[in-house]
Design an enzyme around this catalytic site. Sequence first.
Site, PDB file in Angstrom:
ATOM      1  N   ASN A 149       0.567  -1.378   0.051  1.00 22.70           N
ATOM      2  CA  ASN A 149       0.551  -0.308  -0.364  1.00 22.70           C
ATOM      3  C   ASN A 149       1.209   0.741   0.155  1.00 22.70           C
ATOM      4  O   ASN A 149       1.214   1.734   0.450  1.00 22.70           O
ATOM      5  CB  ASN A 149      -0.862  -0.316   1.247  1.00 22.70           C
ATOM      6  CG  ASN A 149      -1.854   1.214   1.319  1.00 22.70           C
ATOM      7  OD1 ASN A 149      -2.019   1.776   0.461  1.00 22.70           O
ATOM      8  ND2 ASN A 149      -2.252   1.557   2.766  1.00 22.70           N
ATOM      9  N   GLU A 183      -6.924   4.403   7.793  1.00 21.67           N
ATOM     10  CA  GLU A 183      -6.851   5.516   8.099  1.00 21.67           C
ATOM     11  C   GLU A 183      -7.754   7.053   6.866  1.00 21.67           C
ATOM     12  O   GLU A 183      -8.009   7.701   7.002  1.00 21.67           O
ATOM     13  CB  GLU A 183      -5.412   5.842   6.568  1.00 21.67           C
ATOM     14  CG  GLU A 183      -3.569   6.140   7.801  1.00 21.67           C
ATOM     15  CD  GLU A 183      -3.573   5.699   6.489  1.00 21.67           C
ATOM     16  OE1 GLU A 183      -2.571   5.235   5.173  1.00 21.67           O
ATOM     17  OE2 GLU A 183      -1.849   4.692   7.599  1.00 21.67           O
ATOM     18  N   GLU A 209      -5.746  -5.046  11.242  1.00 25.67           N
ATOM     19  CA  GLU A 209      -4.239  -4.187  11.271  1.00 25.67           C
ATOM     20  C   GLU A 209      -4.828  -2.620  12.026  1.00 25.67           C
ATOM     21  O   GLU A 209      -5.210  -2.256  12.250  1.00 25.67           O
ATOM     22  CB  GLU A 209      -4.409  -2.837   9.652  1.00 25.67           C
ATOM     23  CG  GLU A 209      -4.167  -3.765   8.384  1.00 25.67           C
ATOM     24  CD  GLU A 209      -4.056  -3.042   7.334  1.00 25.67           C
ATOM     25  OE1 GLU A 209      -2.283  -3.002   7.257  1.00 25.67           O
ATOM     26  OE2 GLU A 209      -4.523  -1.953   7.048  1.00 25.67           O
ATOM     27  N   GLY A 245       2.640   2.381  10.460  1.00 23.96           N
ATOM     28  CA  GLY A 245       3.215   2.923  10.365  1.00 23.96           C
ATOM     29  C   GLY A 245       4.003   3.104  12.000  1.00 23.96           C
ATOM     30  O   GLY A 245       4.472   4.687  11.611  1.00 23.96           O
TER      31      GLY A 245
END
Length: 254
Positions: free
Chosen positions: A10, A101, A171, A177
């Site tokens: 991604n 996100e 996730e 991140g």
Amino acid sequence: MTRKVLIVGNWKMNGSLAASRALVTALRAGAGAGAGAPATLLLCPPYVYLPAVREWLQGSPVGLGAQDLCDKAGAGAFTGEVSGAMLRDVGCSHVIVGHSERRALYGESDAVVAAKFQAAQQAGLVPILCVGETLEEREGGQTRAVIERQVKAVLDAAGVAALAKAVVAYEPVWAIGTGRTATPEQAQEVHAFIRGIVAARDATIAAGLSILYGGSVKGANARNLFTMNDIDGGLVGGASLAAAEFLEIFRAAG
Ligand code: PEP
């Protein structure tokens, strides 16, 4: 039952035409011919680079996916949106839906994610449904409740049969991140829980469902994650932008 193992990159909102070309060239060379490979590599670049990446991937076993799509099927007055049919048209086979996100920064509700999941399938795309809890939710003992709510929103809207043509990605938001990966045991526990939710409606579909792990996957931690029973590959953000690191993750799936 053997499940499809998928390693998905991604790219998020990163790169340029030149950088994307260099990355794809290196990945093509490193991924080999594909025949007999235990895992499939799939790249999800930004929308605008999809046609170029498709061209650079011609003749390679590396697949193409998108990071998002419009929740409305068909065509129409939806300024700025991209439909599933358009993604198919430019060569995508998969599309990510419900990335954290999108949920957190763009306010996507479970209902919108379920609509996107269905729009993807209507267009003939395989949705990669992302689910995951925040750190606050984990620490508050809410992990299972959050995952169940997110998975059931799609199951209730699309029906369990739809999961036969989909991929799920667990996730944990706190691992995306951040450099903080879930331990293989933490991930396995949630993966088994997700499979159980689906199994309660259809055991065969659950047994064949690929469930990817995402959240700071790196070359160094990939193998330990991928050896867990219910982890069928990875959804990779940051590390998918560096060819050597991403290929190390791909090889760890073998
Ligand atoms: C992601 O964006 O889906 C992701 C898992 O990112 P990262 O690998 O950078 O944590």
